[in-house]
Scaffold this active site. Structure first.
Site, PDB file in Angstrom:
ATOM      1  N   ASP A  75      44.495  54.066   4.235  1.00 53.75           N
ATOM      2  CA  ASP A  75      44.007  55.256   3.536  1.00 53.75           C
ATOM      3  C   ASP A  75      45.218  55.903   2.866  1.00 53.75           C
ATOM      4  OD1 ASP A  75      42.599  57.788   2.904  1.00 53.75           O
ATOM      5  OD2 ASP A  75      41.074  57.051   4.268  1.00 53.75           O
ATOM      6  N   HIS A 109      45.251  54.616  -0.316  1.00 52.98           N
ATOM      7  CA  HIS A 109      44.425  55.302  -1.317  1.00 52.98           C
ATOM      8  C   HIS A 109      45.284  56.172  -2.228  1.00 52.98           C
ATOM      9  CE1 HIS A 109      40.466  54.952   1.199  1.00 52.98           C
ATOM     10  NE2 HIS A 109      41.010  53.787   0.917  1.00 52.98           N
TER      11      HIS A 109
END
Length: 265
Positions: A75, A109
């Site tokens: 992430d 991300h």
């Protein structure tokens, strides 16, 4: 009821140091200081690729240094937070005065994200001398919130950052995140300064999506070069965005359909 635990979470602490540690495959956020003061995260190697596997998430903290770390995450590599929805507004403590320098961001991300749990606000973030590069790194600098999470984010500075490749955009502002405009606390983003940044490959520089009532204003990019751009910019419901001495070079030069070439026989 299957809640994955955060790995290292000092809570309401002062003078926190985590240094020279390698963390592999933790099930959730790796380093998550909450409501702490004077935090140093230094020389960490974090490799983890599961869902919600953020690298370092300072939350409602004051005076934070994140230095010389390697993030290879599932992430956001670094995600700055300040509480979610009513809980964040009830406590009302911003995350402020952060320095992020000398770090390497690989998969993730985002290299540095602010939000989406940012109800208490964020201010005074300085990012410098970092390297971000991976085909699996989606963005370099990411802001995300919505009208339920709200929050005011201001005074964000990035300089002297080298970016190899990102998958979506170099700078994204996503105020349509999850619930989007469906709430009564529209978020605010203002005074973002980006300088001396070089990128070798990205679809675009900006992917900015706001909504009526939210504030996105005062984004300035200066003295920077962005190569290998393949798509048009996306900017919706934003105020002033300034480019000063910026080079944006497409991956392939496109000619007008009306242009003619002289062919020598």
């Amino acid at each position: 009821h299957y809640l994955r635990p955060n790995f290292f979470e000092p809570y309401r602490c002062q003078n926190v140091l985590i240094e020279g540690v390698t963390i592999l495959r933790s099930p959730m956020w790796e380093v998550n200081p909450v409501l702490c003061k004077n935090v140093t995260v230094k020389g960490l190697k974090i490799t983890t690729h599961g869902p919600n596997n953020d690298g370092c998430d300072p939350e409602a903290c004051t005076d934070v240094l994140i230095e010389n770390c390697l993030f290879d995450a599932g992430d956001d590599c670094i995600a700055i937070k300040a509480g979610r929805n009513e809980d964040g507004r009830r406590i009302g403590v911003p995350c402020e005065n952060l320095i992020i320098r000398g770090c390497t961001m690989k998969d993730g991300h985002a290299g540095v994200a602010i939000g989406s749990e940012i109800a208490g606000g964020c201010r005074n973030v300085f990012i410098e001398n970092c390297l971000m590069d991976s085909p699996n790194l989606e963005r370099a600098l990411r802001f995300k919130s919505n009208a339920r999470r709200g929050g005011t984010v201001e005074n964000i500075f990035m300089r002297n950052v080298e970016i190899g490749q990102v998958a979506e955009a170099l700078i994204t502002v996503d105020f349509l995140y999850e619930e989007g405009p469906n709430g009564t606390f529209p978020p605010t983003l203002r005074n973002v300064q980006v300088e001396n940044v070089i990128s070798k490959s990205s679809p675009r520089l900006f992917f900015i999506t706001g909504f009526k009532g939210a504030t996105i204003d005062g984004i300035r990019v200066a003295n920077s070069k962005f190569y290998g751009v393949t798509a048009t910019e996306v900017i919706e419901y934003a105020g002033k965005i300034e480019l000063d001495n910026v080079t944006i070079e497409p991956l392939k030069k496109v000619k007008s359909m009306s242009s003619r070439q002289t062919v020598k026989e």
